[in-house]
Design a protein around this motif. Structure first.
Motif, short mmCIF file in Angstrom:
data_model
loop_
_atom_site.label_atom_id
_atom_site.label_comp_id
_atom_site.label_asym_id
_atom_site.label_seq_id
_atom_site.Cartn_x
_atom_site.Cartn_y
_atom_site.Cartn_z
N ASP A 178 0.83 -1.21 0.00
CA ASP A 178 0.00 0.00 0.00
C ASP A 178 0.86 1.26 0.00
OD1 ASP A 178 -2.30 -1.51 -0.01
OD2 ASP A 178 -2.68 -1.30 2.15
N ALA A 218 2.39 1.59 -3.39
CA ALA A 218 1.37 2.00 -4.37
C ALA A 218 1.09 3.50 -4.25
CB ALA A 218 0.08 1.21 -4.17
N LYS A 219 1.01 4.00 -3.03
CA LYS A 219 0.81 5.45 -2.83
C LYS A 219 1.99 6.23 -3.37
CE LYS A 219 -2.17 5.07 1.22
NZ LYS A 219 -2.28 5.26 2.67
N LEU A 271 4.08 5.25 -5.72
CA LEU A 271 4.04 5.13 -7.18
C LEU A 271 2.98 6.06 -7.77
CD1 LEU A 271 5.04 3.70 -9.74
CD2 LEU A 271 3.32 1.96 -9.32
N HIS A 272 1.82 6.13 -7.13
CA HIS A 272 0.75 7.01 -7.61
C HIS A 272 1.21 8.46 -7.55
CE1 HIS A 272 -2.99 9.38 -7.28
NE2 HIS A 272 -3.39 8.54 -8.21
N HIS A 273 1.87 8.84 -6.47
CA HIS A 273 2.39 10.21 -6.34
C HIS A 273 3.40 10.50 -7.44
CE1 HIS A 273 3.91 13.88 -4.56
NE2 HIS A 273 5.12 13.37 -4.60
N ALA A 285 3.68 8.99 -10.34
CA ALA A 285 3.00 9.00 -11.64
C ALA A 285 2.27 10.33 -11.85
CB ALA A 285 2.01 7.84 -11.73
N THR A 286 1.64 10.84 -10.81
CA THR A 286 0.96 12.12 -10.90
C THR A 286 1.95 13.24 -11.18
OG1 THR A 286 -0.73 11.34 -9.34
CG2 THR A 286 -0.57 13.71 -9.67
#
Length: 126
Positions: A57, A60-61, A63-65, A67-68
């Motif tokens: 988790d 993933a957070k 990675l999301h940050h 990617a954004t």
């Protein structure tokens, strides 16, 4: 004699009951120990799975940050390239305009020169 045989039989029966009770208690204790060992083993696996999920988790957070952030940066690059392309197009348009003006000025210059020569040639012939 019969009562002695009966007492002996009851004594042996009592000893067997006691042995069975000891064995039953040992079996219950062994079953409890096995159950506890299995639960402990499963708890270790569950705890490891929980830690892995928590780590996933977090990743993933992260990675999301990332990617954004990358998407925003890519959009900025796109706008920069688009503006640069427009500037190059404008430079091309200015260059074409300058060439057009230069051609027109040469035409005007040639016309003025031709007219000047025509006037000059007419003045000499009179």
């Amino acid at each position: 004699m019969l009562s002695a045989v009966m007492k002996e039989h009851q004594g042996r029966q009592q000893v067997r009951k006691e042995q069975q009770e000891v064995k039953r208690k040992e079996a219950v204790k062994a079953a409890n120990d096995l159950t506890q060992a299995l639960v402990d083993h499963l708890n270790v696996g569950v705890a490891q799975a929980y830690l892995n999920q928590k780590r996933l988790d977090t990743e993933a957070k992260h990675l999301h940050h990332n990617a954004t952030t990358f998407a925003k940066q890519t959009q900025q690059w796109f706008l920069l390239v688009q503006n640069f392309s427009s500037a190059l197009k404008e430079i091309g348009d200015v260059e074409n305009w300058a060439k057009s003006i230069e051609t027109d000025m040469r035409l005007v210059s040639s016309s003025v020169e031709y007219a000047y020569k025509g006037l000059f040639d007419e003045g000499e012939s009179q």
